[in-house]
Design a protein around this motif. Sequence first.
Motif, PDB file in Angstrom:
ATOM      1  N   SER A 247      21.355 -31.337  67.835  1.00  0.00           N
ATOM      2  CA  SER A 247      21.071 -32.512  68.665  1.00  0.00           C
ATOM      3  C   SER A 247      21.083 -32.148  70.143  1.00  0.00           C
ATOM      4  O   SER A 247      20.338 -32.721  70.941  1.00  0.00           O
ATOM      5  N   ALA A 248      21.909 -31.163  70.498  1.00  0.00           N
ATOM      6  CA  ALA A 248      22.017 -30.770  71.896  1.00  0.00           C
ATOM      7  C   ALA A 248      20.778 -30.025  72.393  1.00  0.00           C
ATOM      8  O   ALA A 248      20.591 -29.872  73.598  1.00  0.00           O
ATOM      9  N   THR A 249      19.933 -29.564  71.481  1.00  0.00           N
ATOM     10  CA  THR A 249      18.705 -28.864  71.890  1.00  0.00           C
ATOM     11  C   THR A 249      17.633 -29.827  72.369  1.00  0.00           C
ATOM     12  O   THR A 249      16.638 -29.399  72.953  1.00  0.00           O
ATOM     13  N   ARG A 250      17.785 -31.125  72.066  1.00  0.00           N
ATOM     14  CA  ARG A 250      16.806 -32.162  72.393  1.00  0.00           C
ATOM     15  C   ARG A 250      15.499 -31.991  71.621  1.00  0.00           C
ATOM     16  O   ARG A 250      14.471 -32.593  71.966  1.00  0.00           O
ATOM     17  N   ALA A 251      15.507 -31.168  70.610  1.00  0.00           N
ATOM     18  CA  ALA A 251      14.313 -30.973  69.782  1.00  0.00           C
ATOM     19  C   ALA A 251      14.108 -32.181  68.886  1.00  0.00           C
ATOM     20  O   ALA A 251      15.056 -32.902  68.552  1.00  0.00           O
TER      21      ALA A 251
ATOM     22  N   MET B 130      11.398 -26.494  79.017  1.00  0.00           N
ATOM     23  CA  MET B 130      12.338 -27.226  78.175  1.00  0.00           C
ATOM     24  C   MET B 130      12.022 -27.009  76.704  1.00  0.00           C
ATOM     25  O   MET B 130      12.917 -26.808  75.867  1.00  0.00           O
ATOM     26  N   HIS B 131      10.718 -27.038  76.378  1.00  0.00           N
ATOM     27  CA  HIS B 131      10.301 -26.803  74.994  1.00  0.00           C
ATOM     28  C   HIS B 131      10.705 -25.405  74.545  1.00  0.00           C
ATOM     29  O   HIS B 131      11.217 -25.215  73.436  1.00  0.00           O
ATOM     30  N   ASP B 132      10.477 -24.419  75.396  1.00  0.00           N
ATOM     31  CA  ASP B 132      10.821 -23.045  75.058  1.00  0.00           C
ATOM     32  C   ASP B 132      12.321 -22.904  74.811  1.00  0.00           C
ATOM     33  O   ASP B 132      12.749 -22.256  73.852  1.00  0.00           O
TER      34      ASP B 132
ATOM     35  N   LEU C 107      16.979 -23.498  68.531  1.00  0.00           N
ATOM     36  CA  LEU C 107      16.853 -23.735  67.094  1.00  0.00           C
ATOM     37  C   LEU C 107      16.707 -22.425  66.327  1.00  0.00           C
ATOM     38  O   LEU C 107      17.263 -22.267  65.234  1.00  0.00           O
ATOM     39  N   MET C 108      15.956 -21.478  66.897  1.00  0.00           N
ATOM     40  CA  MET C 108      15.832 -20.167  66.265  1.00  0.00           C
ATOM     41  C   MET C 108      17.203 -19.495  66.175  1.00  0.00           C
ATOM     42  O   MET C 108      17.539 -18.845  65.173  1.00  0.00           O
ATOM     43  N   TRP C 109      17.996 -19.658  67.211  1.00  0.00           N
ATOM     44  CA  TRP C 109      19.349 -19.103  67.240  1.00  0.00           C
ATOM     45  C   TRP C 109      20.192 -19.716  66.116  1.00  0.00           C
ATOM     46  O   TRP C 109      20.895 -19.001  65.378  1.00  0.00           O
ATOM     47  N   LEU C 110      20.120 -21.034  65.969  1.00  0.00           N
ATOM     48  CA  LEU C 110      20.896 -21.716  64.935  1.00  0.00           C
ATOM     49  C   LEU C 110      20.453 -21.319  63.531  1.00  0.00           C
ATOM     50  O   LEU C 110      21.256 -21.318  62.596  1.00  0.00           O
ATOM     51  N   ALA C 111      19.165 -21.014  63.364  1.00  0.00           N
ATOM     52  CA  ALA C 111      18.637 -20.643  62.049  1.00  0.00           C
ATOM     53  C   ALA C 111      18.872 -19.186  61.712  1.00  0.00           C
ATOM     54  O   ALA C 111      18.685 -18.777  60.562  1.00  0.00           O
ATOM     55  N   SER C 112      19.300 -18.400  62.672  1.00  0.00           N
ATOM     56  CA  SER C 112      19.424 -16.956  62.471  1.00  0.00           C
ATOM     57  C   SER C 112      20.570 -16.610  61.525  1.00  0.00           C
ATOM     58  O   SER C 112      21.680 -17.144  61.648  1.00  0.00           O
ATOM     59  N   PRO C 113      20.337 -15.696  60.581  1.00  0.00           N
ATOM     60  CA  PRO C 113      21.434 -15.222  59.726  1.00  0.00           C
ATOM     61  C   PRO C 113      22.532 -14.513  60.520  1.00  0.00           C
ATOM     62  O   PRO C 113      23.638 -14.334  60.025  1.00  0.00           O
ATOM     63  N   ALA C 114      22.219 -14.104  61.755  1.00  0.00           N
ATOM     64  CA  ALA C 114      23.217 -13.437  62.599  1.00  0.00           C
ATOM     65  C   ALA C 114      24.207 -14.414  63.223  1.00  0.00           C
ATOM     66  O   ALA C 114      25.204 -13.984  63.819  1.00  0.00           O
ATOM     67  N   LEU C 115      23.954 -15.721  63.109  1.00  0.00           N
ATOM     68  CA  LEU C 115      24.902 -16.703  63.634  1.00  0.00           C
ATOM     69  C   LEU C 115      26.243 -16.499  62.921  1.00  0.00           C
ATOM     70  O   LEU C 115      26.294 -16.513  61.683  1.00  0.00           O
ATOM     71  N   PRO C 116      27.326 -16.324  63.651  1.00  0.00           N
ATOM     72  CA  PRO C 116      28.600 -15.922  63.020  1.00  0.00           C
ATOM     73  C   PRO C 116      29.342 -17.070  62.348  1.00  0.00           C
ATOM     74  O   PRO C 116      30.448 -17.453  62.760  1.00  0.00           O
ATOM     75  N   ILE C 117      28.743 -17.621  61.303  1.00  0.00           N
ATOM     76  CA  ILE C 117      29.384 -18.722  60.586  1.00  0.00           C
ATOM     77  C   ILE C 117      29.614 -18.391  59.114  1.00  0.00           C
ATOM     78  O   ILE C 117      30.104 -19.231  58.359  1.00  0.00           O
TER      79      ILE C 117
ATOM     80  N   THR D 126       4.400 -18.847  86.673  1.00  0.00           N
ATOM     81  CA  THR D 126       5.241 -20.033  86.739  1.00  0.00           C
ATOM     82  C   THR D 126       5.182 -20.774  85.414  1.00  0.00           C
ATOM     83  O   THR D 126       4.173 -20.760  84.721  1.00  0.00           O
ATOM     84  N   THR D 127       6.270 -21.412  85.070  1.00  0.00           N
ATOM     85  CA  THR D 127       6.360 -22.175  83.827  1.00  0.00           C
ATOM     86  C   THR D 127       6.611 -23.637  84.166  1.00  0.00           C
ATOM     87  O   THR D 127       7.534 -23.961  84.915  1.00  0.00           O
ATOM     88  N   GLU D 128       5.777 -24.519  83.639  1.00  0.00           N
ATOM     89  CA  GLU D 128       5.962 -25.942  83.879  1.00  0.00           C
ATOM     90  C   GLU D 128       7.304 -26.393  83.298  1.00  0.00           C
ATOM     91  O   GLU D 128       7.752 -25.873  82.269  1.00  0.00           O
ATOM     92  N   PRO D 129       7.955 -27.372  83.951  1.00  0.00           N
ATOM     93  CA  PRO D 129       9.266 -27.823  83.464  1.00  0.00           C
ATOM     94  C   PRO D 129       9.246 -28.260  82.006  1.00  0.00           C
ATOM     95  O   PRO D 129      10.168 -27.924  81.247  1.00  0.00           O
ATOM     96  N   ALA D 130       8.212 -28.981  81.575  1.00  0.00           N
ATOM     97  CA  ALA D 130       8.150 -29.438  80.189  1.00  0.00           C
ATOM     98  C   ALA D 130       8.049 -28.261  79.228  1.00  0.00           C
ATOM     99  O   ALA D 130       8.682 -28.245  78.165  1.00  0.00           O
ATOM    100  N   GLN D 131       7.259 -27.266  79.602  1.00  0.00           N
ATOM    101  CA  GLN D 131       7.112 -26.093  78.754  1.00  0.00           C
ATOM    102  C   GLN D 131       8.413 -25.297  78.705  1.00  0.00           C
ATOM    103  O   GLN D 131       8.812 -24.784  77.657  1.00  0.00           O
TER     104      GLN D 131
END
Length: 235
Positions: A149-153, A11-13, A19-29, A4-9
Amino acid sequence: MAITTEPAQAMHDASLMQLMWLASPALPIGGFSYSECLEAAVDTALVATESGACEWLLDQLHLSLARADLSVVAQAVAAWRHDDAAGIARLNAWVLHTRESSELRQQTEQMGRSLLEWLRNHTTAQAGQINQLAALQPTYPVAFALAASATRAPVRDCLLAYAFGWAENMVQAAIKSVPLGQSAGQRILSALTAEIPAAIDHALALDDTTRQAFSPMLAILSSQHEVQYSRLFRS
């Protein structure tokens, strides 16, 4: 036994993976298609070796990225989270007005539009925010700030993702244009990664009166790159 994963964990994950997705060179931008004047620096023999490429990119990190784009992203993340439409428009206009060549302006506009289209097919940002971004002439830092901003990080984590994504793209540009081997590229990436936290500290300390975009050598090289005979990159 079920894990089981705690809700806070959880959300963090989820936040971290976004953020890793946004930083990826594979992001099609299209980030891979730009060298941000590094190719012109190689063509004019300002950069010719691994050490030269490393010094160039470290200077660019501290003198250009930290003083401008990273500061914009930090303020824009806060503006998106507080529904500050005027602040978002002001930051976006600042980015457009401070791009010192047509190539650099086209880069931020193209990547901004591409990230906007990615957001339209993603589930994090709210529809109203996406429409607000579309109503602007979206720049990449402001579009990235909406996605982050939508990641809540925390804002610092958002800047780490932005800076690391930039570093990976620039290292790949160095590998192709100098050219360098993959091991050399990893050494340069290691050096950039070690300096990114300090660059972020600098960016977070800036405001509207201290943020700046003044990199005359990059502007000159960008103008030269526009008419460069042989090119791999769009900037």
